[in-house]
Design a protein around this motif. Structure first.
Motif, PDB file in Angstrom:
ATOM      1  N   MET A 180      25.907 143.884  31.419  1.00  0.00           N
ATOM      2  CA  MET A 180      24.528 143.403  31.432  1.00  0.00           C
ATOM      3  C   MET A 180      23.581 144.601  31.433  1.00  0.00           C
ATOM      4  O   MET A 180      23.679 145.469  32.293  1.00  0.00           O
ATOM      5  N   THR A 181      22.660 144.608  30.467  1.00  0.00           N
ATOM      6  CA  THR A 181      21.612 145.615  30.403  1.00  0.00           C
ATOM      7  C   THR A 181      20.265 144.903  30.343  1.00  0.00           C
ATOM      8  O   THR A 181      20.206 143.683  30.196  1.00  0.00           O
ATOM      9  N   SER A 182      19.183 145.668  30.428  1.00  0.00           N
ATOM     10  CA  SER A 182      17.850 145.080  30.559  1.00  0.00           C
ATOM     11  C   SER A 182      17.418 144.309  29.315  1.00  0.00           C
ATOM     12  O   SER A 182      16.510 143.488  29.389  1.00  0.00           O
ATOM     13  N   TRP A 183      18.049 144.533  28.173  1.00  0.00           N
ATOM     14  CA  TRP A 183      17.621 143.848  26.957  1.00  0.00           C
ATOM     15  C   TRP A 183      18.461 142.596  26.657  1.00  0.00           C
ATOM     16  O   TRP A 183      18.250 141.924  25.669  1.00  0.00           O
ATOM     17  N   ILE A 184      19.390 142.265  27.542  1.00  0.00           N
ATOM     18  CA  ILE A 184      20.197 141.064  27.368  1.00  0.00           C
ATOM     19  C   ILE A 184      19.519 139.898  28.076  1.00  0.00           C
ATOM     20  O   ILE A 184      19.202 139.972  29.262  1.00  0.00           O
ATOM     21  N   GLU A 185      19.304 138.806  27.336  1.00  0.00           N
ATOM     22  CA  GLU A 185      18.625 137.632  27.876  1.00  0.00           C
ATOM     23  C   GLU A 185      19.493 136.392  27.729  1.00  0.00           C
ATOM     24  O   GLU A 185      20.454 136.380  26.968  1.00  0.00           O
ATOM     25  N   GLY A 186      19.122 135.328  28.459  1.00  0.00           N
ATOM     26  CA  GLY A 186      19.833 134.057  28.401  1.00  0.00           C
ATOM     27  C   GLY A 186      20.848 133.940  29.518  1.00  0.00           C
ATOM     28  O   GLY A 186      21.363 134.939  30.023  1.00  0.00           O
ATOM     29  N   GLN A 187      21.120 132.720  29.942  1.00  0.00           N
ATOM     30  CA  GLN A 187      22.097 132.495  30.999  1.00  0.00           C
ATOM     31  C   GLN A 187      23.489 132.789  30.464  1.00  0.00           C
ATOM     32  O   GLN A 187      23.887 132.277  29.419  1.00  0.00           O
ATOM     33  N   VAL A 188      24.234 133.614  31.209  1.00  0.00           N
ATOM     34  CA  VAL A 188      25.551 134.045  30.750  1.00  0.00           C
ATOM     35  C   VAL A 188      26.659 133.295  31.478  1.00  0.00           C
ATOM     36  O   VAL A 188      26.497 132.863  32.619  1.00  0.00           O
ATOM     37  N   LYS A 189      27.764 133.176  30.807  1.00  0.00           N
ATOM     38  CA  LYS A 189      28.933 132.506  31.377  1.00  0.00           C
ATOM     39  C   LYS A 189      29.598 133.408  32.407  1.00  0.00           C
ATOM     40  O   LYS A 189      29.603 134.627  32.268  1.00  0.00           O
ATOM     41  N   GLY A 190      30.180 132.781  33.422  1.00  0.00           N
ATOM     42  CA  GLY A 190      30.938 133.531  34.417  1.00  0.00           C
ATOM     43  C   GLY A 190      30.593 133.150  35.841  1.00  0.00           C
ATOM     44  O   GLY A 190      31.440 133.205  36.726  1.00  0.00           O
ATOM     45  N   GLY A 191      29.342 132.775  36.076  1.00  0.00           N
ATOM     46  CA  GLY A 191      28.916 132.410  37.413  1.00  0.00           C
ATOM     47  C   GLY A 191      29.261 130.969  37.750  1.00  0.00           C
ATOM     48  O   GLY A 191      29.800 130.221  36.915  1.00  0.00           O
ATOM     49  N   PRO A 192      28.932 130.535  38.971  1.00  0.00           N
ATOM     50  CA  PRO A 192      29.206 129.153  39.388  1.00  0.00           C
ATOM     51  C   PRO A 192      28.576 128.141  38.427  1.00  0.00           C
ATOM     52  O   PRO A 192      27.440 128.302  37.997  1.00  0.00           O
TER      53      PRO A 192
END
Length: 197
Positions: A180-192
């Motif tokens: 994850m870097t500052s220019w990556i947006e949107g909800q990402v897979k992996g969390g609850p």
């Protein structure tokens, strides 16, 4: 995706997609970006990445440390871009201090890239198991991912990983290894609550 404030002296080859031009900035350090007149990195939304994943060369600088020791330093990696995931980066072994790495018996399988193997890493007596992976053949999807054969990909925890001068945050959860870097947006897979995506 938006790229702003490119200076007139930044020239890119004609065959480069303008939306991905920032990938070809030399070593991607933030100070150099400001010096070149670029005040914002192009934003990327993880939901715009394709499935099956895309593979792209990434010519900006990547570094990986463990316990203060520089393990990898490259400007010739590849990144994998998959829907709902931040990029995963693959570093050629020639740019990794392989004396710290020992292949173990752990194996997993990727539906796109095939059989995956793992390394243990030991630095200053500190052992990290199964947090670096690679594909011996990357034979899946008709050879689409052949460029990452043998290249190493690192979880951003417990390693300290940098894209340019920016310290990477790990992808949520403990299964996927995106950066994850500052220019990556949107909800990402992996969390609850995201495993059913």
């Amino acid at each position: 995706m938006q790229i702003v404030n490119f200076s007139a002296d930044m020239v890119f080859p004609l065959n480069i997609n303008p939306k991905l031009a920032y990938l070809h900035l030399p070593r991607f350090p933030s100070k150099a970006i400001r010096a070149k007149g670029m005040t914002q990195v192009a934003k990327e939304n993880v939901w715009n990445y394709p499935r099956p994943p895309a593979i792209e060369p990434a010519s900006y600088r990547l570094r990986v440390y463990l316990d203060g020791v520089l393990l990898a330093d490259t400007s010739r990696s590849h990144r994998i871009l998959e829907t709902s995931h931040p990029p995963t980066y693959y570093i050629p072994p020639e740019d990794v201090k392989m004396e710290y790495f020992k292949e173990n018996r752990q194996q997993t399988y990727c539906e796109w890239k095939g059989n995956c193997s793992y390394y243990d890493v030991t630095v200053n007596g500190k052992a990290v198991k199964n947090r670096v992976w690679f594909y011996k053949n990357a034979e899946g999807t008709g050879g689409k991912y052949a460029a990452i054969k043998g290249a190493l990909s690192f979880y951003a925890d417990p390693f300290e990983c940098f894209v340019g001068d920016e310290k990477v945050k790990p992808q949520p959860g403990d299964f996927y290894g995106g950066w994850m870097t500052s220019w990556i947006e949107g909800q990402v897979k992996g969390g609850p609550g995201t495993w059913g995506w």
